[in-house]
Design a protein around this motif. Sequence first.
Motif, PDB file in Angstrom:
ATOM      1  N   LYS A  76       0.836  -1.207   0.000  1.00  0.00           N
ATOM      2  CA  LYS A  76       0.000   0.000   0.000  1.00  0.00           C
ATOM      3  C   LYS A  76       0.867   1.251   0.000  1.00  0.00           C
ATOM      4  O   LYS A  76       0.628   2.198  -0.757  1.00  0.00           O
ATOM      5  N   GLU A  77       1.900   1.234   0.839  1.00  0.00           N
ATOM      6  CA  GLU A  77       2.785   2.398   0.940  1.00  0.00           C
ATOM      7  C   GLU A  77       3.555   2.626  -0.363  1.00  0.00           C
ATOM      8  O   GLU A  77       3.655   3.757  -0.852  1.00  0.00           O
ATOM      9  N   GLU A  78       4.090   1.551  -0.941  1.00  0.00           N
ATOM     10  CA  GLU A  78       4.921   1.701  -2.149  1.00  0.00           C
ATOM     11  C   GLU A  78       4.073   2.090  -3.362  1.00  0.00           C
ATOM     12  O   GLU A  78       4.526   2.846  -4.227  1.00  0.00           O
ATOM     13  N   LEU A  79       2.844   1.572  -3.449  1.00  0.00           N
ATOM     14  CA  LEU A  79       1.954   2.000  -4.534  1.00  0.00           C
ATOM     15  C   LEU A  79       1.649   3.490  -4.405  1.00  0.00           C
ATOM     16  O   LEU A  79       1.546   4.205  -5.406  1.00  0.00           O
ATOM     17  N   GLY A  80       1.508   3.949  -3.150  1.00  0.00           N
ATOM     18  CA  GLY A  80       1.312   5.380  -2.933  1.00  0.00           C
ATOM     19  C   GLY A  80       2.507   6.187  -3.407  1.00  0.00           C
ATOM     20  O   GLY A  80       2.355   7.275  -3.975  1.00  0.00           O
ATOM     21  N   ASP A  81       3.716   5.654  -3.187  1.00  0.00           N
ATOM     22  CA  ASP A  81       4.920   6.354  -3.640  1.00  0.00           C
ATOM     23  C   ASP A  81       4.969   6.450  -5.165  1.00  0.00           C
ATOM     24  O   ASP A  81       5.396   7.464  -5.723  1.00  0.00           O
ATOM     25  N   VAL A  82       4.529   5.381  -5.845  1.00  0.00           N
ATOM     26  CA  VAL A  82       4.473   5.424  -7.310  1.00  0.00           C
ATOM     27  C   VAL A  82       3.441   6.455  -7.764  1.00  0.00           C
ATOM     28  O   VAL A  82       3.680   7.234  -8.702  1.00  0.00           O
ATOM     29  N   LEU A  83       2.279   6.459  -7.090  1.00  0.00           N
ATOM     30  CA  LEU A  83       1.237   7.431  -7.424  1.00  0.00           C
ATOM     31  C   LEU A  83       1.750   8.853  -7.228  1.00  0.00           C
ATOM     32  O   LEU A  83       1.459   9.759  -8.031  1.00  0.00           O
ATOM     33  N   LEU A  84       2.528   9.067  -6.178  1.00  0.00           N
ATOM     34  CA  LEU A  84       3.115  10.388  -5.939  1.00  0.00           C
ATOM     35  C   LEU A  84       3.985  10.804  -7.118  1.00  0.00           C
ATOM     36  O   LEU A  84       3.933  11.950  -7.567  1.00  0.00           O
ATOM     37  N   GLN A  85       4.788   9.867  -7.630  1.00  0.00           N
ATOM     38  CA  GLN A  85       5.645  10.185  -8.775  1.00  0.00           C
ATOM     39  C   GLN A  85       4.817  10.550 -10.005  1.00  0.00           C
ATOM     40  O   GLN A  85       5.161  11.462 -10.757  1.00  0.00           O
ATOM     41  N   VAL A  86       3.709   9.845 -10.212  1.00  0.00           N
ATOM     42  CA  VAL A  86       2.831  10.143 -11.354  1.00  0.00           C
ATOM     43  C   VAL A  86       2.275  11.560 -11.231  1.00  0.00           C
ATOM     44  O   VAL A  86       2.294  12.345 -12.191  1.00  0.00           O
ATOM     45  N   VAL A  87       1.790  11.893 -10.033  1.00  0.00           N
ATOM     46  CA  VAL A  87       1.230  13.233  -9.819  1.00  0.00           C
ATOM     47  C   VAL A  87       2.318  14.290  -9.953  1.00  0.00           C
ATOM     48  O   VAL A  87       2.098  15.364 -10.538  1.00  0.00           O
ATOM     49  N   PHE A  88       3.508  14.000  -9.432  1.00  0.00           N
ATOM     50  CA  PHE A  88       4.631  14.937  -9.504  1.00  0.00           C
ATOM     51  C   PHE A  88       4.955  15.267 -10.966  1.00  0.00           C
ATOM     52  O   PHE A  88       5.041  16.430 -11.367  1.00  0.00           O
ATOM     53  N   HIS A  89       5.100  14.240 -11.788  1.00  0.00           N
ATOM     54  CA  HIS A  89       5.392  14.456 -13.215  1.00  0.00           C
ATOM     55  C   HIS A  89       4.248  15.193 -13.907  1.00  0.00           C
ATOM     56  O   HIS A  89       4.474  16.066 -14.748  1.00  0.00           O
ATOM     57  N   GLY A  90       3.015  14.822 -13.532  1.00  0.00           N
ATOM     58  CA  GLY A  90       1.866  15.464 -14.153  1.00  0.00           C
ATOM     59  C   GLY A  90       1.803  16.956 -13.859  1.00  0.00           C
ATOM     60  O   GLY A  90       1.522  17.770 -14.744  1.00  0.00           O
ATOM     61  N   LEU A  91       2.088  17.322 -12.603  1.00  0.00           N
ATOM     62  CA  LEU A  91       2.035  18.741 -12.242  1.00  0.00           C
ATOM     63  C   LEU A  91       3.193  19.530 -12.853  1.00  0.00           C
ATOM     64  O   LEU A  91       3.040  20.712 -13.184  1.00  0.00           O
ATOM     65  N   ILE A  92       4.347  18.899 -13.016  1.00  0.00           N
ATOM     66  CA  ILE A  92       5.450  19.573 -13.702  1.00  0.00           C
ATOM     67  C   ILE A  92       5.056  19.881 -15.140  1.00  0.00           C
ATOM     68  O   ILE A  92       5.263  21.000 -15.641  1.00  0.00           O
ATOM     69  N   ALA A  93       4.455  18.879 -15.815  1.00  0.00           N
ATOM     70  CA  ALA A  93       4.016  19.087 -17.194  1.00  0.00           C
ATOM     71  C   ALA A  93       2.929  20.164 -17.272  1.00  0.00           C
ATOM     72  O   ALA A  93       2.930  21.006 -18.172  1.00  0.00           O
ATOM     73  N   GLU A  94       2.003  20.135 -16.306  1.00  0.00           N
ATOM     74  CA  GLU A  94       0.935  21.128 -16.282  1.00  0.00           C
ATOM     75  C   GLU A  94       1.507  22.525 -16.064  1.00  0.00           C
ATOM     76  O   GLU A  94       1.067  23.498 -16.698  1.00  0.00           O
ATOM     77  N   GLY A  95       2.498  22.618 -15.183  1.00  0.00           N
ATOM     78  CA  GLY A  95       3.119  23.925 -14.930  1.00  0.00           C
ATOM     79  C   GLY A  95       3.845  24.474 -16.143  1.00  0.00           C
ATOM     80  O   GLY A  95       3.990  25.692 -16.293  1.00  0.00           O
ATOM     81  N   GLU A  96       4.305  23.569 -17.017  1.00  0.00           N
ATOM     82  CA  GLU A  96       4.981  23.993 -18.244  1.00  0.00           C
ATOM     83  C   GLU A  96       4.014  24.197 -19.403  1.00  0.00           C
ATOM     84  O   GLU A  96       4.425  24.494 -20.522  1.00  0.00           O
ATOM     85  N   GLY A  97       2.703  23.995 -19.121  1.00  0.00           N
ATOM     86  CA  GLY A  97       1.687  24.210 -20.148  1.00  0.00           C
ATOM     87  C   GLY A  97       1.614  23.132 -21.203  1.00  0.00           C
ATOM     88  O   GLY A  97       1.090  23.351 -22.293  1.00  0.00           O
ATOM     89  N   ARG A  98       2.097  21.919 -20.889  1.00  0.00           N
ATOM     90  CA  ARG A  98       2.130  20.845 -21.891  1.00  0.00           C
ATOM     91  C   ARG A  98       0.844  20.022 -21.906  1.00  0.00           C
ATOM     92  O   ARG A  98       0.329  19.662 -22.951  1.00  0.00           O
ATOM     93  N   PHE A  99       0.343  19.686 -20.738  1.00  0.00           N
ATOM     94  CA  PHE A  99      -0.974  19.041 -20.630  1.00  0.00           C
ATOM     95  C   PHE A  99      -1.428  19.133 -19.186  1.00  0.00           C
ATOM     96  O   PHE A  99      -0.628  19.380 -18.279  1.00  0.00           O
ATOM     97  N   ARG A 100      -2.728  18.955 -18.976  1.00  0.00           N
ATOM     98  CA  ARG A 100      -3.295  19.017 -17.638  1.00  0.00           C
ATOM     99  C   ARG A 100      -3.183  17.648 -16.957  1.00  0.00           C
ATOM    100  O   ARG A 100      -3.241  16.609 -17.622  1.00  0.00           O
ATOM    101  N   ILE A 101      -3.043  17.650 -15.627  1.00  0.00           N
ATOM    102  CA  ILE A 101      -2.906  16.388 -14.907  1.00  0.00           C
ATOM    103  C   ILE A 101      -4.158  15.532 -15.067  1.00  0.00           C
ATOM    104  O   ILE A 101      -4.089  14.301 -15.087  1.00  0.00           O
ATOM    105  N   SER A 102      -5.319  16.159 -15.213  1.00  0.00           N
ATOM    106  CA  SER A 102      -6.561  15.394 -15.395  1.00  0.00           C
ATOM    107  C   SER A 102      -6.541  14.599 -16.689  1.00  0.00           C
ATOM    108  O   SER A 102      -7.208  13.565 -16.798  1.00  0.00           O
ATOM    109  N   GLU A 103      -5.763  15.065 -17.678  1.00  0.00           N
ATOM    110  CA  GLU A 103      -5.688  14.349 -18.956  1.00  0.00           C
ATOM    111  C   GLU A 103      -5.015  12.990 -18.815  1.00  0.00           C
ATOM    112  O   GLU A 103      -5.231  12.099 -19.632  1.00  0.00           O
TER     113      GLU A 103
END
Length: 546
Positions: free
Chosen positions: A325-352
């Motif tokens: 459970k903990e490690e899957l959460g860590d992977v999910l954190l990485q997904v959100v982290f990358h998504g927000l970086i891309a969103e901040g650069e105007g490449r795509f929204r995290i919801s996409e």
Amino acid sequence: MSEENMRQNISVNESKEPVITVVGLGAGDPGHLTRAGWEALRRADRLFLRTAIHPTVPSLKEAGLVFETFDPLYESAESFDDLYSEIASRLIKTAESGPITFAVPGHPRVGEKAVALLLEEARRRNWSVEVIPGVSFLEALYTAVGFDPARGLTVLDGLDLAPEDLDGRRATVITQVYAQRIASDVKLTLMELYGDEHPVTVIRAAGVAGEERIAEIPLYELDRLDWVDHLTSVYVPPLSAADAEASENSEKRSEAPSEPSSGAPADRQVDYALDPLVEVMDRLLAPGGCPWDREQSHQSLKPYLLEEAYEVLEAIDLGDDGKLKEELGDVLLQVVFHGLIAEGEGRFRISEIVETITEKMVRRHPHVFADTKVADAGEVLVNWEAIKAKEKGDKPSRSPSGIDRISTAMPSLLRAEKVQKKAARFGFDWPDEQGPLAKVQEEWEELLEAAGYGRLDGGFDSAGSRERDIARLRDELGDLLFAVVNVSRFLQINPEEALQRTVDKFIRRFRHVEDCCRRDGREMARCAIEELDVYWEEAKARERQT
């Protein structure tokens, strides 16, 4: 109340000569040792110290006091619970032959588990016990942070801290934060209730002149201080009324039952929104957020994503649901982290990200979400590949197999296996495992030749010049590894997992060799390989017996 009266009031069976006297050495400064405590130490026939790592101890040595400490146990005990239990057990055994005095840092009744175990056993035996207080680190800490404990205070052990212990409405002191590793664990636990920017005060050697060190920092920096040691505690001020109410409401929402969706088990929570995690990461990445997080990029985060994925695999192999459970959460954190970086650069929204994968899963399962019929799992895979090919129809590939689209970022063993499977789907494969096994032998002999060895009478011998073509050696070794992966594919064994198991096996056996050297009083680096091999074979024999 006088010191003498206080001492008498906390004595057990005070009419008898005490079998055990427990003395508090104070928070750290020798001046924190009370007069009653000093007199008890001075007249002790058998004096024991939990640890000699305390600022008061040098003054005891200067006064000529003779004592024993339990410091050696800190190296051998497997856990602090075992350590404290062993200390209490040894003291009880010694007290059976006459009175003893046991001195501990601070106040004996504050955070001293060894004392608690000792007193419990003494009461069970109806022994007389005298407890002489000392100035605890808490008194020094109140002064250092300017806090009045009458307003409410919770004292918790950093080695045994759990989220359910926390109460954001009260000030909290975390003790035994003696290393950065412990500070990291404490930080992660506190973050479940407090914001990353919540101020905390780290206090080292409270009240010790010339050694006291105090730093007020945001919570996220707690494990970045390199000066924490055995005299370190953390003061956590209470949440504001608004933050405490918000935290309480959030907890109630998480505990409230939710209606299951159709097809979901009745006991499953179906609120899968990423919003809470996204909001946390948004704050960390915003101006004034976490400096480290704000410096990251897709490239800098690559190692963490790979590491977290491997830790998920480890949790699966261990069968540890809590870790999974903990490690899957860590992977999910990485997904959100990358998504927000891309969103901040105007490449795509995290919801996409969620929209894209959801659409893909529906599209690739027409046998579930449409009217396509399949006979078995094999047909599902055929359809899957056909749909993938159609999806990528507008992206020309240099080969009909798509073999060149296999990611170059994969671990080499996994990539080799995927390439071989792709090629096999187009008929480029051996009919059975005999072919791959023969190929391994062929590649092994080519590696020997490249290394400058020849086959002589079934053995190995030097083939003249020792100058080697490194480029050729690298190619031949790669060919051999690729051939071994092909054998694993035919044997239906995952090569990555097989190698991981072998590495784990090697570590187990190597540790056994180290333990044997320590047991026999030998320095491993000075042992001959033949001597070490005896221990190695012993490790193998033990594995066969289990």
